[in-house]
Design an enzyme around this catalytic site. Structure first.
Site, PDB file in Angstrom:
ATOM      1  N   CYS A 133       0.680  -1.175   0.094  1.00  0.00           N
ATOM      2  CA  CYS A 133       0.240  -0.008   0.288  1.00  0.00           C
ATOM      3  C   CYS A 133       0.727   1.150   0.261  1.00  0.00           C
ATOM      4  O   CYS A 133       1.593   1.196   1.019  1.00  0.00           O
ATOM      5  CB  CYS A 133      -0.787   0.119   0.975  1.00  0.00           C
ATOM      6  SG  CYS A 133      -2.470   1.393   1.669  1.00  0.00           S
ATOM      7  N   CYS A 136       0.063   3.562   2.231  1.00  0.00           N
ATOM      8  CA  CYS A 136      -0.377   3.948   3.717  1.00  0.00           C
ATOM      9  C   CYS A 136       1.766   4.238   3.890  1.00  0.00           C
ATOM     10  O   CYS A 136       2.129   4.322   4.795  1.00  0.00           O
ATOM     11  CB  CYS A 136      -0.501   2.428   4.174  1.00  0.00           C
ATOM     12  SG  CYS A 136      -2.047   2.735   4.518  1.00  0.00           S
TER      13      CYS A 136
END
Length: 175
Positions: A133, A136
């Site tokens: 991700c 993130c």
């Protein structure tokens, strides 16, 4: 099974991984909480039962139980966040407020367990590397640095994520 036994259980073609598991986890400049919390959170993210068992036992032997629980909380919250934010990123960005509870990241339980914001952010970053991700990873990299750690700590957490994930993949492939 402990870490030494895990390393020895790897097939001969994974000799580099066997060596790297020792180097990364036993020779890290990170604190025990940073290293073993990251290893446990990454093991949970990698979803391989033997690897989860090994790193649960290793973390429990090195860390207080509340710290272990917070590493599990990091894996849990990032399992949700990595899916949501990665998907939103793939769709071109957030279109709606997330509307999901995420108190684990700022919970008073962190301080009560003796876990620093830097440690928790580092664990979240490591799990996000396994999940791939980008959003993130970037957010937790910034969080780690705001909390006072440098690029060396990020590098070490990413190395831990890489070898824990590789151990899980290798054990699954070895059947």
């Amino acid at each position: 099974m402990n870490l030494s036994e895990l390393r020895e259980s790897l097939p001969p073609y994974a000799d580099d991984l066997r060596v790297n598991l020792g180097r990364v986890l036993l020779g890290t400049p990170l604190t025990d909480a940073q290293a073993w919390g990251a290893a446990l959170a990454c093991a949970i993210a990698a979803r391989q039962p033997v690897v989860i068992g090994v790193f649960t036992a290793e973390a429990a032997a090195r860390l207080d139980a509340p710290v272990v629980d917070q590493a599990r909380a990091a894996a849990s919250i990032m399992a949700m966040n990595n899916v949501y934010y990665r998907a939103q990123h793939m769709l071109g960005g957030a279109r709606h407020p997330i509307g999901l509870r995420m108190r684990a990241i700022t919970s008073p339980a962190l301080a009560a367990a003796g876990v620093t914001k830097a440690d928790f952010e580092l664990w979240c970053l490591a799990v996000s590397a396994i999940a791939g991700c980008e959003v993130c990873l970037q957010n937790h990299d910034q969080g780690v640095r705001r909390a006072g750690l440098d690029s060396g700590a990020v590098h070490e957490a990413l190395r831990i994520a890489a070898v824990v994930h590789a151990a899980a993949v290798t054990l699954d492939a070895a059947g």
